[in-house]
Design an enzyme around this catalytic site. Structure first.
Site, short mmCIF file in Angstrom:
data_model
loop_
_atom_site.label_atom_id
_atom_site.label_comp_id
_atom_site.label_asym_id
_atom_site.label_seq_id
_atom_site.Cartn_x
_atom_site.Cartn_y
_atom_site.Cartn_z
CD GLU A 149 -2.72 -1.02 -0.29
OE1 GLU A 149 -2.87 0.04 -0.92
OE2 GLU A 149 -3.03 -2.13 -0.76
C1 LIG Z 1 2.63 -9.70 0.07
C2 LIG Z 1 2.38 -8.58 -0.88
C3 LIG Z 1 1.07 -8.24 -1.21
C4 LIG Z 1 0.84 -7.24 -2.14
N1 LIG Z 1 -0.45 -6.98 -2.53
C5 LIG Z 1 -0.65 -6.15 -3.59
C6 LIG Z 1 -1.94 -6.04 -4.18
O1 LIG Z 1 -2.91 -6.65 -3.71
N2 LIG Z 1 -2.08 -5.25 -5.29
C7 LIG Z 1 -1.02 -4.57 -5.84
O2 LIG Z 1 -1.22 -3.88 -6.83
N3 LIG Z 1 0.21 -4.65 -5.29
C8 LIG Z 1 0.43 -5.43 -4.19
N4 LIG Z 1 1.67 -5.54 -3.65
C9 LIG Z 1 2.77 -4.75 -4.22
C10 LIG Z 1 3.28 -3.66 -3.28
O3 LIG Z 1 2.34 -2.64 -3.16
C11 LIG Z 1 4.64 -3.22 -3.82
O4 LIG Z 1 5.55 -4.25 -3.52
C12 LIG Z 1 5.09 -1.90 -3.26
O5 LIG Z 1 4.28 -0.86 -3.73
C13 LIG Z 1 6.54 -1.59 -3.60
O6 LIG Z 1 6.83 -1.80 -4.96
P1 LIG Z 1 8.10 -2.70 -5.34
O7 LIG Z 1 8.00 -3.95 -4.58
O8 LIG Z 1 8.21 -2.77 -6.80
O9 LIG Z 1 9.36 -1.91 -4.75
P2 LIG Z 1 10.12 -0.67 -5.44
O10 LIG Z 1 9.13 0.32 -5.92
O11 LIG Z 1 11.11 -1.18 -6.39
O12 LIG Z 1 10.86 -0.03 -4.17
C14 LIG Z 1 12.08 -0.56 -3.63
C15 LIG Z 1 12.60 0.44 -2.59
O13 LIG Z 1 12.90 1.69 -3.24
C16 LIG Z 1 12.19 2.74 -2.61
N5 LIG Z 1 11.76 3.71 -3.63
C17 LIG Z 1 11.14 3.44 -4.80
N6 LIG Z 1 10.89 4.59 -5.44
C18 LIG Z 1 11.35 5.60 -4.69
C19 LIG Z 1 11.37 7.02 -4.80
N7 LIG Z 1 10.84 7.65 -5.85
N8 LIG Z 1 11.92 7.74 -3.79
C20 LIG Z 1 12.43 7.13 -2.71
N9 LIG Z 1 12.43 5.79 -2.54
C21 LIG Z 1 11.91 5.04 -3.51
C22 LIG Z 1 11.00 2.08 -1.92
O14 LIG Z 1 10.53 2.85 -0.82
C23 LIG Z 1 11.61 0.75 -1.49
O15 LIG Z 1 12.28 0.90 -0.27
C24 LIG Z 1 1.93 -6.52 -2.70
C25 LIG Z 1 3.23 -6.85 -2.34
C26 LIG Z 1 3.47 -7.88 -1.47
C27 LIG Z 1 4.89 -8.25 -1.17
#
Ligand SMILES: Cc1cc2nc3c(=O)[nH]c(=O)nc-3n(C[C@H](O)[C@H](O)[C@H](O)COP(=O)(O)OP(=O)(O)OC[C@H]3O[C@@H](n4cnc5c(N)ncnc54)[C@H](O)[C@@H]3O)c2cc1C
Length: 595
Positions: A436
Site C-alpha cells: 500500500e
Molecule cells: C505480500 C504482498 C502483497 C501485495 N499486494 C498487492 C496487491 O494486492 N495489489 C497490488 O497492486 N500490489 C500489491 N503488492 C505490491 C506492493 O504494493 C509493492 O511491492 C510496493 O508498492 C513496492 O513496490 P516494489 O516492490 O516494486 O518496490 P520498489 O518500488 O522497487 O521499491 C524498492 C525500494 O525503493 C524505494 N523507492 C522506490 N521509489 C522511490 C522514490 N521515488 N523515492 C524514494 N524511494 C523510492 C522504496 O521505498 C523501497 O524501499 C503486494 C506486495 C506484497 C509483497
C-alpha cells in the site's frame, strides 16, 4: 497458537472518554446508531475475531494458500471462516445502507479491523479489498454496474482485489504497461501481467472483482495515462447470475516470509473484458478511493498484529520462571518481575496503546469528513485525515515490526523457534511497511504533498488541536510528564516543519541554500517525529480525561512511561529530519556500491 484476546475494554475506554463517540453519534448521518449499539458491535467484533477468525490462523500460517492447475485454494478453515464472517454481516458494517450496508461509523470499523487483524493478518485483507472496492464502485461506477455488483460485493458474497503492481512498475506505478483497448459495445479488452496481487484467486467466494489500472491506446506516459477498470473473474448476466469465465487467470503464487494464508498472485490478463470506472485518464485519482481506504486499514493491521504480539508476550512473561526476585528468595520468579522485561513490555504497551488511540482518532476524523455539520467542519476533518493517513500507515506499521521484534526478545530463544508463535507476528508484520505504498513513499507524500497543501493548513490545524488539548490538560494531576513532553515536542515539531517547508520552497537565501532534495532526505525521520508527537498527543488525552473509569490510572502510568522513555528521542528525530542531502550524497554512488 495462543488464544487471541481482543482488547475490548481499551477500545471502549477510547470510544467513551477520548474520541468523543457520543458527539459523533449525535450527527444526522448516525441517527440509527446509539452508544449502546456501538458498544455491542465492538464486543461482538471481539467475539467474531476470537471465535471465528483466530482458530483458522494456525493452518493459514502452516499450510498456507496453495496453487495448482491454474487455481488457488486457501488453507483449511479459511473459506468457512470467511463465509461465517460474511453471513454475520461484518464486511458491510460501514458501507452505505442504500446498497445493503449498515452505515455504521468508521470508529466501529476501526475496532473490528484491529480485532480481526490481531486474530489473523492474512485473513483480514480479504474483507478489506471487498470493502475498498465497494467504495470505488459506489464513487465511480455507472448506475448499472452499481446495481449489478454492489449488493454482492458489500455483503462479501463476491470478493475483490486491487490490481496495480507490474514487474517493472512498483512504487512508480506510472510505468504500468497493461493495455486497455476500447470495444464497440463500450467495454475494453485488458491485456497484461500484474504481480503481487493479494487474493488474486481463491475459493472463498464465487466471484472476484478485480479493480485494475491499465493504459488506453495513445494515452500519455506516466500516471496521467492510466485509467481504472472493473474486470470480473466471471462475466455477470443481466439477472446477476454468473456467466462464462473472463480471460484472466493466476499464473503462480509467491513463497513469502509471512501472511502465508493470503495468496499473492501473478495474474495474467489476456484480452479480459473490463468496464471503465469513472473517466478515462482519471485512473490513479479514482483508484485513490480504494488506496486511501486500504492505507487506513494497513494502519489498523499494524495495531492488530502489534496488540496480538503484546498479549502473547505478556502471557509468556507472566508464566516463565527464571532468575531470583528482589527479595532474593529461593525459587525463580516469573520473568515479568525483572526490570528489563518490564521495560520491554511497557515499550510494547505504550506503542500499541498510542497507535490504537491515534487510529481511532483518524477513523473519527473520517466520519466527521463525511457527516460533520457545515462545509468547513467536513473540509477540516478531510484535511486532517489526509495529513495523518501517511503518518499512521507508516508509524503503525513500523511499530508493529518493532513490537513483534521485542516480543521475540521477551520470549528469549523460545521466541526464535516456532513453539510460541512470537516469530509469526514478526514475519507477518514485515509486509506492512512495504505494501500500500512503501513507508518511504508515504514520507515523500507527507512532506511534498500533504504538508505544503494550502500553505500548510492541515499541519496548522493539527498543531492547533494538540495545543487545545495541552490547554485542557494543563495542571491535571498525574499528567505532568506527558504534558511537558508533548508541549516541548510540539514546539520542536512546529519549528522543524517551518524549516522543511522553507526548503520545499526552493534554494533561496532564507534557507541557507537548502532545497527540496534536503527536505526529501529528512522526510522519513520527519514522519517518525510526527508519529512520536501524535502518539504523545493521544497518550495525553487518554491520561488527562476526567473520568472514574478504572482504566484511567493505568493510562496515566503508560503515558508517563511514553513521555519519559519514548519521547526522549524527539530532539534526535528533529536533528535527523533537518539533516541535509549533502550528508547522503557525499559518498558517491560508485563508492557506496564498492564491496
Ligand atoms: C505480500 C504482498 C502483497 C501485495 N499486494 C498487492 C496487491 O494486492 N495489489 C497490488 O497492486 N500490489 C500489491 N503488492 C505490491 C506492493 O504494493 C509493492 O511491492 C510496493 O508498492 C513496492 O513496490 P516494489 O516492490 O516494486 O518496490 P520498489 O518500488 O522497487 O521499491 C524498492 C525500494 O525503493 C524505494 N523507492 C522506490 N521509489 C522511490 C522514490 N521515488 N523515492 C524514494 N524511494 C523510492 C522504496 O521505498 C523501497 O524501499 C503486494 C506486495 C506484497 C509483497
Amino acid at each position: 497458537m495462543p488464544d487471541y484476546q481482543p482488547p475490548v475494554d481499551d477500545v471502549l475506554y477510547l470510544l467513551r472518554h477520548v474520541i468523543g463517540a457520543d458527539k459523533l453519534l449525535a450527527l444526522p448521518g448516525f441517527a440509527h446508531v446509539d452508544q449502546d449499539t456501538l458498544e455491542d458491535v465492538v464486543r461482538a467484533a471481539g467475539r467474531v475475531a476470537a471465535d471465528v477468525i483466530a482458530p483458522m490462523n494456525e493452518a493459514s500460517d502452516q499450510e498456507g494458500a496453495q496453487y495448482a492447475n491454474g487455481r488457488c485454494t486457501l488453507s483449511a478453515g479459511f473459506a468457512d471462516a470467511y463465509k461465517k464472517v460474511c453471513a454475520d454481516g461484518w464486511p458491510s458494517l460501514v458501507l452505505p445502507e442504500q446498497w445493503g450496508g449498515q452505515g455504521m461509523p468508521e470508529i466501529a470499523q476501526g475496532a473490528l479491523s484491529e480485532f480481526s487483524n490481531g486474530a489473523s493478518l492474512a485473513f483480514s485483507m480479504l474483507t478489506t479489498t471487498g470493502r475498498s472496492a465497494s467504495r470505488v464502485l459506489e464513487a465511480h461506477a455507472t448506475e448499472d454496474i452499481r446495481e449489478l455488483y454492489l449488493p454482492k460485493l458489500i455483503s462479501g458474497e463476491w470478493a475483490a482485489t486491487i490490481v496495480m503492481t507490474e514487474p517493472h512498475a512498483g512504487s512508480d506505478i506510472g510505468l504500468a504497461r497493461t493495455k486497455a483497448v476500447p470495444q464497440d459495445d463500450g467495454t475494453y479488452k485488458i491485456t497484461g501481467t500484474k504481480i503481487f496481487i493479494s487474493f488474486g484467486d481463491h475459493d472463498a467466494a464465487d466471484q472476484i472483482c478485480h479493480i485494475v489500472l491499465a493504459r488506453t491506446e495513445g494515452a500519455p506516459d506516466g500516471v496521467r495515462g492510466l485509467s481504472l477498470f472493473l474486470v470480473p473473474k466471471f462475466m455477470v448476466n443481466d439477472d446477476g447470475s454468473l456467466g462464462e469465465m473472463n480471460s484472466l487467470r493466476p499464473l503462480r503464487i509467491e513463497n513469502k516470509l509471512g501472511i502465508h494464508g493470503s495468496p499473492t498472485c501473478e495474474m495474467g490478463f489476456d484480452g479480459a473484458t473490463g468496464w471503465l470506472l469513472g473517466d478515462e485518464l482519471r485512473g490513479i485519482q479514482n483508484m485513490f478511493t480504494m488506496i486511501n481506504t486500504m492505507r487506513l486499514e494497513v494502519a489498523f493491521e499494524g495495531i492488530g498484529v502489534a496488540g496480538a504480539a503484546l498479549g502473547n508476550a505478556i502471557r509468556y512473561a507472566a508464566e516463565r520462571p527464571q532468575g531470583r526476585g528482589d527479595d532474593g528468595g529461593d525459587g525463580p520468579v516469573a520473568i515479568i518481575e525483572h526490570p528489563d522485561v518490564r521495560r520491554m513490555l511497557m515499550t510494547m504497551k505504550a506503542l500499541v496503546d498510542g497507535c490504537r488511540a491515534l487510529g481511532l482518532e483518524c477513523a473519527a476524523q473520517l466520519d466527521l469528513s463525511r457527516h460533520a455539520e457545515g462545509d468547513d467542519a467536513r473540509r477540516d476533518a478531510g484535511e486532517l485525515i489526509a495529513f495523518l493517513l501517511p503518518i499512521c500507515k507508516s508509524v503503525f506499521s513500523y511499530a508493529a515490526v518493532e513490537v513483534a521484534n521485542i516480543g521475540i526478545q521477551v520470549h528469549g530463544g523460545h521466541g526464535f523457534v516456532q513453539d510460541n508463535w512470537a516469530e509469526l507476528y514478526l514475519r507477518d508484520s514485515r509486509i506492512l511497511p512495504i505494501y500500500e505504498g512503501t513507508n518511504g513513499i508515504q514520507a515523500i507524500d507527507l512532506v511534498t504533498r500533504k504538508l505544503p497543501r494550502e500553505d500548510g493548513h492541515a499541519f496548522k490545524l493539527w498543531a492547533e488541536r494538540i495545543a487545545d488539548d495541552l490547554d485542557r490538560a494543563a495542571g491535571v494531576e498525574g499528567c505532568a510528564e506527558i504534558h511537558g513532553a508533548v508541549d516541548e515536542g510540539l514546539a520542536l515539531l512546529t519549528d522543524c516543519t517551518r524549516q522543511l517547508f522553507e526548503r520545499l520552497g526552493g534554494q533561496g537565501n532564507d534557507t541557507g541554500g537548502l532545497g527540496p532534495r534536503d527536505a526529501l532526505s529528512g522526510a522519513a525521520p520527519y514522519m517518525a517525529l510526527c508519529g512520536r508527537i501524535g502518539l504523545g498527543w493521544m497518550h495525553l488525552r487518554m491520561a488527562a480525561v476526567e473520568t472514574d473509569d478504572p482504566l484511567r490510572p493505568e493510562k496515566q502510568k503508560i503515558a508517563r512511561f511514553y513521555a519519559t522513555q519514548l519521547m526522549s528521542d524527539v530532539p534526535g528525530l528533529v536533528q535527523q529530519a533537518l539533516s541535509t542531502a549533502d550528508l547522503l550524497d557525499d559518498l558517491p554512488v560508485d563508492a557506496l556500491a564498492r564491496i
